[in-house]
Design an enzyme around this catalytic site. Structure first.
Site, short mmCIF file in Angstrom:
data_model
loop_
_atom_site.label_atom_id
_atom_site.label_comp_id
_atom_site.label_asym_id
_atom_site.label_seq_id
_atom_site.Cartn_x
_atom_site.Cartn_y
_atom_site.Cartn_z
CE1 TYR A 155 -3.22 -2.85 0.08
CE2 TYR A 155 -3.69 -2.36 2.38
CZ TYR A 155 -3.93 -3.10 1.23
OH TYR A 155 -4.88 -4.10 1.26
N GLY B 43 -17.25 1.93 -1.79
CA GLY B 43 -18.12 3.12 -1.67
C GLY B 43 -19.40 3.00 -2.47
N GLY C 136 -24.40 4.29 -2.44
CA GLY C 136 -25.26 4.98 -3.40
C GLY C 136 -25.00 6.48 -3.48
CE LYS C 137 -18.94 7.94 -1.21
NZ LYS C 137 -17.96 8.37 -0.24
CB SER D 38 -13.86 -4.13 -1.36
OG SER D 38 -12.64 -3.70 -1.91
N PRO D 39 -15.57 -3.91 1.97
CG PRO D 39 -15.50 -3.22 4.21
CD PRO D 39 -14.62 -3.45 3.01
CG LEU D 40 -18.14 0.53 3.14
CD1 LEU D 40 -17.51 1.88 3.53
CD2 LEU D 40 -19.57 0.46 3.67
CB ALA D 41 -19.32 -2.43 -3.06
N1 LIG Z 1 -6.46 -8.41 0.96
C1 LIG Z 1 -6.75 -7.77 -0.14
O1 LIG Z 1 -6.47 -8.22 -1.26
C2 LIG Z 1 -7.42 -6.43 -0.06
C3 LIG Z 1 -7.94 -5.84 -1.22
C4 LIG Z 1 -8.58 -4.61 -1.10
C5 LIG Z 1 -8.68 -3.98 0.14
N2 LIG Z 1 -8.13 -4.57 1.26
C6 LIG Z 1 -8.24 -3.92 2.57
O2 LIG Z 1 -9.60 -3.62 2.80
C7 LIG Z 1 -9.75 -2.23 3.09
C8 LIG Z 1 -11.09 -1.75 2.57
O3 LIG Z 1 -11.30 -2.07 1.20
P1 LIG Z 1 -11.39 -0.94 0.07
O4 LIG Z 1 -10.62 0.25 0.46
O5 LIG Z 1 -11.08 -1.62 -1.22
O6 LIG Z 1 -12.96 -0.62 -0.04
P2 LIG Z 1 -14.13 -0.15 0.93
O7 LIG Z 1 -13.71 -0.18 2.34
O8 LIG Z 1 -15.29 -0.93 0.50
O9 LIG Z 1 -14.37 1.35 0.44
C9 LIG Z 1 -13.58 2.39 0.91
C10 LIG Z 1 -14.03 3.70 0.29
O10 LIG Z 1 -15.42 3.91 0.50
C11 LIG Z 1 -15.65 5.28 0.83
N3 LIG Z 1 -16.18 5.31 2.20
C12 LIG Z 1 -15.60 4.84 3.35
N4 LIG Z 1 -16.39 5.01 4.41
C13 LIG Z 1 -17.51 5.60 3.95
C14 LIG Z 1 -18.70 6.01 4.57
N5 LIG Z 1 -18.90 5.85 5.88
N6 LIG Z 1 -19.66 6.58 3.79
C15 LIG Z 1 -19.50 6.73 2.46
N7 LIG Z 1 -18.37 6.35 1.82
C16 LIG Z 1 -17.39 5.78 2.55
C17 LIG Z 1 -14.32 6.00 0.73
O11 LIG Z 1 -14.10 6.50 -0.60
P3 LIG Z 1 -14.74 7.88 -1.14
O12 LIG Z 1 -15.02 8.76 0.04
O13 LIG Z 1 -13.72 8.43 -2.05
O14 LIG Z 1 -15.99 7.46 -1.88
C18 LIG Z 1 -13.33 4.88 0.96
O15 LIG Z 1 -12.08 5.13 0.36
C19 LIG Z 1 -8.55 -1.56 2.44
O16 LIG Z 1 -8.23 -0.33 3.04
C20 LIG Z 1 -7.48 -2.61 2.70
O17 LIG Z 1 -6.98 -2.47 4.01
C21 LIG Z 1 -7.52 -5.79 1.17
#
Ligand SMILES: NC(=O)c1ccc[n+]([C@@H]2O[C@H](COP(=O)([O-])OP(=O)(O)OC[C@H]3O[C@@H](n4cnc5c(N)ncnc54)[C@H](OP(=O)(O)O)[C@@H]3O)[C@@H](O)[C@H]2O)c1
Length: 316
Positions: free
Chosen positions: A56, A206, A210-211, A201-204
């Protein structure tokens, strides 16, 4: 905050973690002050588990975390740090070198949970060769526990067979309301084997909040430019589901992100989502996804609606 055990250990981790991929070019949080305020907010609200990776920001995320934990005077025993070693760094001498660098960046003498980020698919290093190197790090005390990320369950089995005295305590998988393949094998496997499932990516990314309208989504300038969920074949379906998430959220006085995360937490007691945050406000919102539960009816309504999605990864 609610806490649960990390796999079969007695280490307590918060039911929702903080993902730290955001501290990188991919997501764009490259200002240390903002990263520190995100970490501070999460910790203040009881999140005690941070997920990062060597790749990262090519070390930037680990560096920010190390600095922030020092500056915030966090007691090392009060925080659980998970980091990941990429499949490319798995020849035994590289395992030691990579972990030494990671420890330096994190400014710590041990890593709580070291996961392999993905299998060494381009270098063909035999599974037992690198698993034994990782176990050596546990025996020496540089790593407390091991995990596997993005491993098929057959390979998880094979990797566990190589270990003598330790086991795999956590699996990391993509799991969110729009992308549910992990429920076929990984989640049942973890439930059966007393492992934590860290849902990434639990929020897909973001989308599930739906924002972003389809038009807004097209303007995003970060890694989502190439993210299949945000492409026209998929995004309208995700937005439809997001509308249902929004309606349910308003009934509870919660936000869509909180409902989407709560749905995962309710799904299984082994699931710990690790949402990333780009601001302290998002970290606060995400921490508020626990401490309450969706009713069975609302959980099922989301379950049914999400099963109707047909996401394609063929985007060109
Ligand atoms: N092991 C693996 O291969 C792998 C792969 C991917 C990720 N990960 C880990 O999983 C973590 C999370 O996954 P991810 O970053 O891919 O996706 P995510 O957590 O599904 O989405 C994160 C994005 O959603 C938006 N967000 C976050 N909180 C919010 C809220 N409360 N309301 C509205 N929007 C919100 C933000 O972007 P905006 O504000 O710009 O919309 C943020 O950057 C990563 O940080 C990493 O540590 C691991």
């Amino acid at each position: 905050m609610e806490y649960t055990s990390l796999g079969g250990t007695d280490v307590k981790i918060s039911r929702v973690g903080l993902g730290a991929w955001q501290f990188s070019d991919a997501w764009g949080v490259k200002d240390y002050g903002i990263a520190k305020s995100i970490i501070a907010k999460a910790l203040e609200l009881g999140v005690n588990f941070i997920d990062t990776a060597m790749v990262y920001g090519r070390g930037l995320s680990e560096q920010f975390i190390g600095n922030a934990l020092k500056e915030l005077n966090v007691n090392r025993d009060d925080i659980v740090i998970a980091t990941k070693i990429p499949g490319e760094f798995l020849s035994p001498h590289d395992v030691f070198k990579a972990v030494e660098r990671s420890l330096n960046r994190l400014q710590t003498s041990y890593i709580d949970l070291l996961l392999i980020h993905w299998p060494p698919c381009w270098h063909h290093i035999p599974t037992c060769v690198y698993m034994k190197a990782l176990e050596r790090l546990v025996n020496i005390g540089k790593v407390n526990y091991l995990g596997l990320s993005d491993y098929p369950v057959e390979l998880v089995d094979a990797a566990r067979m190589c270990l003598s005295r330790v086991d795999i305590e956590a699996l990391q998988v993509r799991f969110n309301l729009a992308e549910r393949w992990a429920e076929e094998e990984h989640i049942p496997y973890a439930e059966e084997n007393d492992m934590t499932v860290m849902a990434w990516s639990p929020l897909a990314k973001g989308a599930i909040t739906g924002k972003y309208t389809l038009e807004d989504a097209r303007k995003l300038q970060d890694l989502r430019v190439n993210e299949p969920l945000f492409q026209p074949d998929n995004y309208p379906q995700v937005l439809e589901l997001a509308n249902i998430v929004k309606n349910i959220a308003s009934k509870y006085g919660k936000t869509p992100a909180q409902v989407a995360l709560n749905w995962l937490i309710t799904y299984s007691d082994v699931i710990v989502p690790i949402p990333g945050a780009r601001s302290p406000q998002q970290a606060e919102e995400n921490a508020g996804s626990v401490g309450w539960r969706l009713t069975y009816e609302d959980w099922r309504a989301l379950d049914e609606a999400s099963r109707k999605l047909r996401i394609t990864y063929v985007t060109f």
